[in-house]
Design an enzyme around this catalytic site. Structure first.
Site, short mmCIF file in Angstrom:
data_model
loop_
_atom_site.label_atom_id
_atom_site.label_comp_id
_atom_site.label_asym_id
_atom_site.label_seq_id
_atom_site.Cartn_x
_atom_site.Cartn_y
_atom_site.Cartn_z
N ASP A 265 0.81 -1.21 0.00
CA ASP A 265 0.00 0.00 0.00
C ASP A 265 0.84 1.26 0.00
O ASP A 265 0.34 2.36 -0.26
CB ASP A 265 -0.84 0.05 1.29
CG ASP A 265 -2.15 -0.66 1.13
OD1 ASP A 265 -2.69 -0.66 0.02
OD2 ASP A 265 -2.64 -1.22 2.13
C1 BGC Z 1 -0.04 1.24 6.40
C2 BGC Z 1 -0.36 0.12 5.54
C3 BGC Z 1 -1.83 0.16 5.24
C4 BGC Z 1 -2.17 1.49 4.60
C5 BGC Z 1 -3.62 1.64 4.22
C6 BGC Z 1 -0.47 2.51 5.74
O1 BGC Z 1 -0.20 3.56 6.59
O2 BGC Z 1 1.34 1.25 6.63
O3 BGC Z 1 0.00 -1.07 6.19
O4 BGC Z 1 -2.14 -0.87 4.37
O5 BGC Z 1 -1.82 2.51 5.46
O6 BGC Z 1 -4.46 1.76 5.31
C1 NOJ Z 2 -1.88 -3.85 5.34
C2 NOJ Z 2 -3.02 -3.86 4.38
O1 NOJ Z 2 -4.21 -4.23 5.06
C3 NOJ Z 2 -2.74 -4.80 3.22
O2 NOJ Z 2 -3.79 -4.74 2.29
C4 NOJ Z 2 -1.44 -4.48 2.56
O3 NOJ Z 2 -1.18 -5.44 1.57
C5 NOJ Z 2 -0.32 -4.44 3.58
N1 NOJ Z 2 -0.64 -3.56 4.68
C6 NOJ Z 2 1.00 -4.00 2.96
O4 NOJ Z 2 0.97 -2.66 2.64
#
Ligand code: BGC
Ligand code: NOJ
Length: 825
Positions: free
Chosen positions: A487
């Site tokens: 993400d």
């Molecule tokens: C987090 C991710 C998460 C994304 C979307 C980011 O701040 O590090 O793990 O998937 O936000 O919510």
């Molecule tokens: C947490 C999110 O819920 C997931 O969708 C994503 O793949 C990982 N973070 C890595 O960014």
């Protein structure tokens, strides 16, 4: 250092001191009513939706971290001393303390000045309530005059509003008290037809429903006025903060015990029958009274607990392994499977790191979670898949999230995360291989929940695949859209405004940023599609030649990866907006990323020896004693063209931590190249149970996976964070059970294809698959570094290869699998 121990026979983790480094929590509830409970009885409860039907209040990011929960106080009438038998909130120095987190129940026991107490918390199956059973024993040589006070803080339902809208909320609280039951009915007078109740099995010496009256001005939970005084105020909440507290007196002779049961629950009435008598403002309690009465009986509580045990016997009975490694057995047989069920129920909504008010269900998260629970609850998995697919967009793309209550896709995080639709295919093929239920592919499923748009489920999978094929970039690799699995790799975002969301900000147009990771995922998915089409019944939903088309698409994607995705010693991660490589030795930082190394090999790329080379690079550059980090070197400064990944300090989260979700992909990749030692070694590095002895470093619960473990570039290398709700649960379960131990459902039967560490001679397993029970014994025919199963003996008959043919439902099948050396010994 340990803070407790595993009790495998009882499937419990026993915490032996209350002040764990972080709250070590457990979940209550299996269906509609859920709660989180910490090792000191902190936490909260809700019905279905942690935001919209919150029963009890919780203040996040508190100090101490874990404050507020299902508290009880004991008070000694002889000297006025009082304490919490669950340690919090009085933090009294207890003579004995123990918290047993079991499967959907928690028991906290303690002793103070000869008075023993045991608090059991659980949600009986089929109910929307939780039971607290307090047992108190007088271990003193003299009689004891004790008081018990219970305490919960009622939330005003919408947890977000509850924490922000005080000008209204301090004026609306309403309760009723009837006998030993406190009813919380805020907003029931108007549009709600649901209420909460908090009941007690004993006659009351008093009660309180107004927080202020219970605590007293300027006091906290550690010394409520009412408890100090030993007398309830019998307060009735009119606005302010509704609260539930019972006061019960116990006179115990030496050695005598007593049991007090509390029931906290949620109930609904039909809209036109809310009041009794009709026309009054009094809750109609006709339906709820018998429920309360039932669960206040000790025998019902015992039965409820027994029902819960049997439920978990059934769930966990689907796979049980006995290997030479205790950490493996305990995670596969108990805790990892349990965590997978919790992620099924909660997705990413309610934990001590997810507030329960922020996020919907993720399209990709829920699809991947399914891989870990489909064997336990296939019917519910089917429903989940249909829910997810119903939110898919007609283009084949997806909303990134959907709301569990409405089951609608939402635009909060938007769409255009180009990996999203591919995970759905993995979920559905996993389901079909597990169950043999090909009928689901014919099921009519809408797009974007629009009536009239229904198409067979199979069409959704086809569009998922086409979605990638229709979005290829200049190197023939998939366009990345918003961000692929990662993400925080936001290659089109270019955000320079403080506080702006990296996921929602408008992308810069004209992008041709491409993902090597999605290419690997696509090759894997296309292979699954081909196998699906070629499976039983495939001809009834697929078009002629479709399987070949998928195989060709996978082959050309692998060719694109070989040509443009290879950096010389490992797979690149991506091409950025400007066509520059990401995850390349040409970069100063972020030269190598873990995701494509695992996923490309899983997708069959690098069969010419590059797979091995990429995995060697993982070992040399990314593997640490605490697991495999996501990228190296970590980014040390913010990079506009990379986005959120470079926003995290080095070693944390997506910037160079051990992101536990990705490690299993490398484990699986190592099995693909026959290296059981490497695969298992990586498995053990992040297996929470195997890290129990370094709990002072790991700090999170040793019985469940956390999302992230700080990497070597961070100041707290080895420290885990964000436990419980993570895709790490499902993928680690898949890696160990299906690839290292190799017990893997396939269309035509059960594959037994282990890739074991050299030191193991074999292992035993029981797997329930499509209604038959397979008793499996794996043995190595000869020692040696690398071996794969060459033949089976199934019910005494030799079968070449590693596929156990399907047995009729109800059958018990004895499988011996013989593993023979491969490659150079
Ligand atoms: C987090 C991710 C998460 C994304 C979307 C980011 O701040 O590090 O793990 O998937 O936000 O919510
Ligand atoms: C947490 C999110 O819920 C997931 O969708 C994503 O793949 C990982 N973070 C890595 O960014």
């Amino acid at each position: 250092m340990r803070y407790g121990r595993f009790d495998d026979a009882r499937r419990e983790y026993v915490i032996e001191q209350p002040a764990t480094p972080t709250p070590w929590v457990n979940y209550l509830g299996t269906e509609d009513y859920f709660g989180i409970i910490s090792n000191t009885a902190g936490g909260y409860s809700f019905y279905r939706d942690a935001r919209l039907r919150r029963l009890t209040r919780y203040r996040y990011n508190n100090a101490p971290f874990d404050l507020g929960g299902r508290y009880m106080y004991l008070r000694d009438g002889s000297n006025g001393e009082f304490w919490s038998p669950t340690w919090q909130p009085t933090q009294t120095d207890l003579e004995a303390y123990e918290c047993r987190h079991g499967l959907s129940y928690t028991v906290i026991s303690s002793r103070h000045q000869g008075i023993s107490a045991e608090a059991l918390y659980f949600v009986p199956l089929g109910t929307s309530l939780e039971v607290w059973r307090l047992r108190v024993r007088n271990g003193r040589p003299v009689p004891a005059q004790l008081s018990v006070f219970s305490s919960v803080e009622f939330c005003l339902w919408d947890a977000q509003d509850d924490a922000t809208n005080f000008q209204r909320n301090f004026n609306i609280a309403e309760v009723e008290v009837e006998g030993s039951v406190i009813y919380h009915k805020t907003e029931y007078r108007e549009r709600r037809n649901h209420f909460a109740y908090f009941a007690c099995s004993m006659p009351l010496a008093g009660f309180d429903t107004q927080r202020e009256a219970f605590l007293g001005p300027y006091r906290g939970w550690d010394r409520p006025t009412v408890v100090e005084r030993g007398e309830s105020a019998n307060s009735i909440a009119h606005g302010w903060a509704p609260h539930g507290s019972h006061h019960v007196r116990l006179a115990l002779a030496p050695g005598e015990s007593a049991e007090v049961i509390f029931v906290l629950g949620y109930a609904e009435n039909s809209k036109d029958d809310k009041f009794d008598p009709a026309g009054s403002q009094t809750i109609n309690k006709r339906a709820v009274r018998p429920v309360i009465e039932h669960w206040l009986k000790p025998a019902s509580v015992e039965e409820g607990l027994q029902g819960l045990r049997e439920y978990w016997d059934r769930m966990l009975g689907k796979l049980a392994v006995s290997t030479p490694d205790a950490d493996t057995d305990r995670m596969v047989n108990i805790w990892n499977a349990y965590q997978c069920m919790v992620t099924f129920n909660l997705s990413r909504s309610a934990s001590f790191y997810e507030s329960g008010i922020g996020r919907g269900m993720g399209f990709r998260d829920s699809s991947q979670d399914l891989l870990g629970f489909v064997h336990m609850v296939p019917e519910r998995a089917r429903e989940r898949m249909v829910d997810i697919a119903s939110t898919q967009l007609p283009s084949g793309g997806a909303y990134h999230q959907y709301q569990p209550l409405t089951k609608r896709g939402n635009d909060e995080i938007g769409s255009g995360f180009n990996d999203d639709p591919l995970w759905l295919v993995l979920a559905v093929t996993a389901y079909v291989k597990e169950t043999g239920d090909y009928s689901v592919l014919h099921e009519q499923v809408p797009y974007d929940n629009v009536a009239g748009s229904e198409a067979p489920f199979y069409d959704h999978l086809r569009r998922s695949v086409n979605y990638t094929l229709e979005r290829l970039g200049p190197h023939g690799l998939p366009l990345i859209g918003r961000a692929d699995w990662n993400d925080c790799l936001n290659l089109n975002c270019f955000s320079d405004t403080p506080g702006e969301s990296f996921q929602v900000t408008e992308n810069r147009s004209g992008s041709s940023a491409e993902s090597v990771f999605i290419a690997g995922l696509f090759a894997l998915v296309a292979g699954e599609m081909a196998a699906l089409v070629e499976s039983e019944g495939g001809s009834s939903w697929a078009a002629p030649g479709e399987a070949e088309r998928y195989r060709e698409a996978a082959t050309s994607m692998r060719a694109a990866v070989a040509e443009h995705g290879w950096d010389g010693r490992w797979f690149r991660r991506a091409y950025d907006f400007f066509g520059e490589p990401v995850g390349s030795s040409a970069n100063d930082e972020g030269q190598i990323f873990v995701e494509p190394q695992g996923m490309c090999v899983m997708g069959g790329a690098g069969a010419d020896g590059r797979a091995r080379q990429a995995l060697d690079s993982v070992r040399a550059k990314l593997a640490t004693p605490h697991g495999i980090v996501l990228n190296q070197p970590s980014y040390t400064r913010y990079q506009l063209e990379l986005g959120e990944i470079s926003s995290y300090p080095p070693g944390y989260k997506e910037n160079g931590s051990v992101f536990c979700h990705t490690n299993p992909w490398v484990m699986i990749a190592e099995t693909v190249v026959d290296d059981g030692d490497a695969a298992f070694d990586y498995y053990k590095r992040i297996n929470p149970s195997a890290r129990e002895a370094i709990s002072e470093v790991h700090r999170a619960e040793p019985y469940v996976y956390a999302q992230t473990i700080a990497g070597p570039d961070g100041a707290t290398f080895g420290e885990a964070k964000n436990s419980w709700l993570t895709g790490a649960a499902a993928w680690n379960f898949v890696a160990i059970s299906q690839w290292i131990l190799g017990i893997r459902p396939d269309h035509a039967g059960l594959q037994v294809d282990p890739v074991l560490p050299a030191a193991w001679d074999g292992f035993d397993a029981v797997r329930v698959f499509r209604g038959a029970t397979y008793r499996i014994k794996v043995c190595k025919v000869a020692g040696g570094q690398k071996s794969r199963v060459g033949y089976l003996v199934v019910d005494g008959k030799r079968v070449d290869g590693n596929l156990v043919p399907l047995a009729p439902e109800g059958a018990t099948v004895i499988v011996e699998a013989f593993s023979t050396p491969v490659g150079p010994a």
